[in-house]
Design a protein around this motif. Structure first.
Motif, PDB file in Angstrom:
ATOM      1  N   LEU A 166       0.824  -1.210   0.000  1.00  0.00           N
ATOM      2  CA  LEU A 166       0.000   0.000   0.000  1.00  0.00           C
ATOM      3  C   LEU A 166       0.859   1.261   0.000  1.00  0.00           C
ATOM      4  CD1 LEU A 166      -2.673  -1.190   2.552  1.00  0.00           C
ATOM      5  CD2 LEU A 166      -2.961  -0.944   0.094  1.00  0.00           C
ATOM      6  N   GLY A 167       2.192   1.069  -0.063  1.00  0.00           N
ATOM      7  CA  GLY A 167       3.063   2.228  -0.228  1.00  0.00           C
ATOM      8  C   GLY A 167       3.911   2.583   0.975  1.00  0.00           C
ATOM      9  N   ALA A 168       3.951   1.703   1.993  1.00  0.00           N
ATOM     10  CA  ALA A 168       4.742   2.018   3.174  1.00  0.00           C
ATOM     11  C   ALA A 168       6.166   1.493   3.003  1.00  0.00           C
ATOM     12  CB  ALA A 168       4.101   1.403   4.416  1.00  0.00           C
ATOM     13  N   ARG A 176       4.433   1.950  11.892  1.00  0.00           N
ATOM     14  CA  ARG A 176       2.970   1.997  11.902  1.00  0.00           C
ATOM     15  C   ARG A 176       2.319   0.644  12.155  1.00  0.00           C
ATOM     16  NH1 ARG A 176       0.200   6.114   9.116  1.00  0.00           N
ATOM     17  NH2 ARG A 176      -1.567   4.970   9.935  1.00  0.00           N
TER      18      ARG A 176
ATOM     19  N   PHE B  99      -4.910   4.395   5.092  1.00  0.00           N
ATOM     20  CA  PHE B  99      -3.465   4.128   5.149  1.00  0.00           C
ATOM     21  C   PHE B  99      -2.725   4.368   3.825  1.00  0.00           C
ATOM     22  CE2 PHE B  99       0.286   1.377   5.203  1.00  0.00           C
ATOM     23  CZ  PHE B  99       0.862   1.688   6.425  1.00  0.00           C
ATOM     24  N   PRO B 100      -3.164   3.761   2.720  1.00  0.00           N
ATOM     25  CA  PRO B 100      -2.414   3.988   1.478  1.00  0.00           C
ATOM     26  C   PRO B 100      -2.444   5.445   1.029  1.00  0.00           C
ATOM     27  CG  PRO B 100      -4.433   2.763   1.056  1.00  0.00           C
ATOM     28  CD  PRO B 100      -4.246   2.796   2.535  1.00  0.00           C
ATOM     29  N   GLN B 102      -2.533   8.085   3.129  1.00  0.00           N
ATOM     30  CA  GLN B 102      -1.574   8.785   3.997  1.00  0.00           C
ATOM     31  C   GLN B 102      -0.148   8.546   3.512  1.00  0.00           C
ATOM     32  OE1 GLN B 102      -2.669   6.961   7.653  1.00  0.00           O
ATOM     33  NE2 GLN B 102      -4.412   8.315   8.025  1.00  0.00           N
ATOM     34  N   MET B 103       0.119   7.302   3.064  1.00  0.00           N
ATOM     35  CA  MET B 103       1.457   6.971   2.571  1.00  0.00           C
ATOM     36  C   MET B 103       1.824   7.826   1.369  1.00  0.00           C
ATOM     37  SD  MET B 103       2.754   4.785   4.522  1.00  0.00           S
ATOM     38  CE  MET B 103       1.824   5.253   5.960  1.00  0.00           C
TER      39      MET B 103
END
Lengths: 260, 355
Positions: A166-168, A176, B99-100, B102-103
């Motif tokens: 998801l992009g982390a 997180r 979440f995605p 915010q990322m």
């Protein structure tokens, strides 16, 4: 039916056996007598006063808090890092490594103490707070490792993969996702580390100087010098602290369970 | 359809074990491709490599013409939906979906707006503050879906997302996902071991076996024109009968069965005269009658068993040399065991498969 009674009797006796020393010492904390014996002539809080106002005892309490806090921080950071590292399947001899981290739990404290003194002397760290904190950390780390490893094992790896997709970035996934999910384990590990430091005597005898006398060490020496009921009062403090610590651990465990 | 994703000679080894072998596959933009196969066939590994969770041992993965082997997962911009949903258990439904966003550094107001829209899309607006553990399996899966779609990823990857749901819910979700695919023009790569799921949802199905693609085609192609024995057996039910090719005429071949009967059948791939082959005959394409009739292919058989299964009647037949199964419509008459019947099917309803 007789079997049931036998079981209940046996259980009661076992529990009594385990808590008898506590039952023996606790009332003496509130004695007005100057010696640590029964019978108790009358009730008083004078030994708690002694504990908090006599110089030697007060310093011991402060030392215990300093060393306990230092040990907790160091052991928690190191133990958590070790548990995270041990998760990596690519590590060679992972099982051996894990055993190595748990070794201080089973190695006799006397052996560790001797080794520690020789080692710390080499670095000029005997008779210093840092030396005692390092020594306590060695025996506290296994508790953190066990506790954090347990918490990490409960995290579904795919949750972390999902966060990545998801992009982390890896650091964000840790901050997180991984850390918050492992937090109950980290907390209970920290609490156990503090408790370990609090009642550690043997290593302290080897590496601590007169300025680093901890509460446990002070109890040990004063029971030889003068058997004052202040020891009982200190023991009472210990028990209260331990019960509080136990409660924190139980609470964090149930928090962990609720998440799942 | 413009090529969007391309697997270029991808191999994946775990030690000496080969999971994906020299595989080529290209997927068009906006296409829904299912990777279908039994467990251990390499389909999930391929998906994991596309997501960046695994690295191919050799070969390239191209996205929109650029090799992405070296691009880490978090920069690939792909939404992944897992079988066990993989929701963040310590965050509310709303925070999971946010979440995605915010990322990607999207502002708070817009995040709120898009989360709301995504929840509306999966009909879960009322549950925004719930924890995942308070939701049913189907609701959790819809949250996972919303989370994977909310940031408008370039590709959506789904790893057996419906495997844990019960049958009715699974069928509903199949239609929902297909509908979302059409409405949003998503490119979806969908891993499943359930053949009916693959047939229901996909534009194209890639049938996996032992690290290779046995056949790729539209649902109709893989079902009606199986290229290999594995595909014929894995997708749907089929009768496989051994025989020898007698003659080939264009797209048809004449096959002699051990019983001596001659069957004219459509051909997948190339076969030559004298070659031993399999005939694949779908049970629902077989007609039974007590007279020989006009059909090109007729086998003399005897009914050994007949089972009423609600929506169809399943009749087990025995020819001189091999058994045969026929599925008949529910309006069909009963065939008690022992009845002599002729099993008939057209050349287009059976398939010659080289072994």
């Amino acid at each position: 039916m007789p079997m049931k009674i036998a079981k209940a009797t046996f259980a009661t006796l076992t529990v009594l056996f385990l808590v008898a020393p506590l039952i023996a010492i606790l009332p003496l904390a509130f004695t007005s007598s100057v010696i640590l014996t029964y019978p108790i002539p009358s009730w008083s809080l004078r030994w708690f006063e002694e504990l908090f106002f006599a110089d030697a005892w007060r310093r011991a309490i402060v030392n215990s808090l300093i060393i306990g806090t230092g040990t907790t921080l160091l052991a928690t950071v190191l133990g958590t890092a070790a548990s995270l590292g041990l998760r990596n399947r690519l590590i060679l001899f992972r099982g051996t490594m894990r055993t190595l981290f748990l070794l201080p739990m089973v190695v006799p404290a006397v052996v560790l103490g001797v080794g520690m003194q020789v080692l710390l002397a080499g670095f000029g760290l005997t008779n210093s707070y840092l030396g005692v904190i390092i020594a306590h950390t060695v025996v506290a780390v296994p508790f953190v490792v066990v506790s954090v490893t347990g918490a990490l094992a409960g995290i579904d790896e795919r949750v972390e993969l999902a966060a990545q997709s998801l992009g982390a970035a890896p650091a964000t996934v840790f901050r997180r996702i991984t850390l918050p999910l492992a937090m109950p384990g980290v907390l209970s590990g920290a609490v156990l580390a503090f408790a370990t430091s609090l009642d550690e005597v043997v290593l302290t005898l080897f590496v601590a100087g007169p300025n680093q006398r901890t509460l446990a060490r002070q109890m040990f020496s004063s029971i030889r010098e003068n058997i004052s009921p202040a020891i009982a009062a200190a023991a009472f403090l210990f028990i209260v602290a331990t019960v509080l610590i136990g409660l924190v651990v139980v609470l964090s465990r149930s928090m962990l369970a609720k998440r799942r | 359809m413009a090529e969007f994703i391309r697997f270029d000679r991808i191999s994946k080894f775990y030690g000496p074990l080969c999971v994906v072998e020299n595989l080529d596959l290209s997927i068009g933009k906006g296409e829904f491709v299912s990777l279908l196969g039994p467990s251990g066939s390499g389909k999930t590994t391929l998906l994991m490599m596309l997501a960046g969770f695994e690295q191919p041992t050799s070969g390239n993965i191209l996205l929109d013409g650029t090799a992405i082997n070296a691009v880490p997962t978090h920069k690939r911009d792909m939404g992944v939906v897992f079988q066990n949903y993989a929701l963040f258990p310590h965050m509310s439904v709303g925070d999971n979906i946010a979440f995605p966003l915010q990322m990607r550094g999207i502002g708070k107001a817009e995040v709120g707006e898009r989360v709301k829209r995504a929840l509306g899309m999966v009909q879960l607006s009322a549950l925004v503050d719930r924890r995942p553990s308070q939701l049913s399996g189907g609701q959790q899966q819809r949250v996972a879906l919303a989370r994977a779609l909310v940031f408008e990823p370039r590709v959506v990857l789904m790893d057996e997302p419906l495997g844990a749901l019960d049958k009715n819910l699974r069928e509903q979700m199949q239609l929902d996902i297909r509908d979302l695919h059409r409405r949003l023009g998503l490119t979806i790569v969908f891993v499943t071991h359930d053949q009916s799921e693959a047939l229901t949802m996909s534009d194209r199905v890639a049938v996996f076996n032992k690290g290779k693609i046995e056949q790729i085609g539209t649902p109709r192609q893989v079902y009606d024109e199986p290229a290999t024995r594995f595909v014929a057996e894995f997708i749907g039910e089929t009768n496989l009968v051994e025989g020898v090719v007698e003659a080939v005429q264009g797209q048809e071949a004449t096959v002699r069965l051990p019983s001596g009967a001659q069957i004219v059948s459509a051909v997948s791939g190339t076969v030559a005269s004298g070659q031993p082959v399999f005939l694949s005959i779908r049970p629902e394409r077989v007609d039974l009658s007590e007279t020989r009739g006009e059909a090109r292919n007729v086998l003399e058989t005897e009914v050994t068993d007949s089972v009423y299964q609600g929506d169809h009647l399943r009749v087990q037949l025995q020819n001189a040399t091999h058994p045969l199964i026929a599925k008949l419509g529910r309006r069909s008459r009963e065939y008690p065991p022992g009845t002599k019947v002729f099993a008939a099917f057209s050349a287009g309803d059976c398939r010659v498969i080289a072994p």
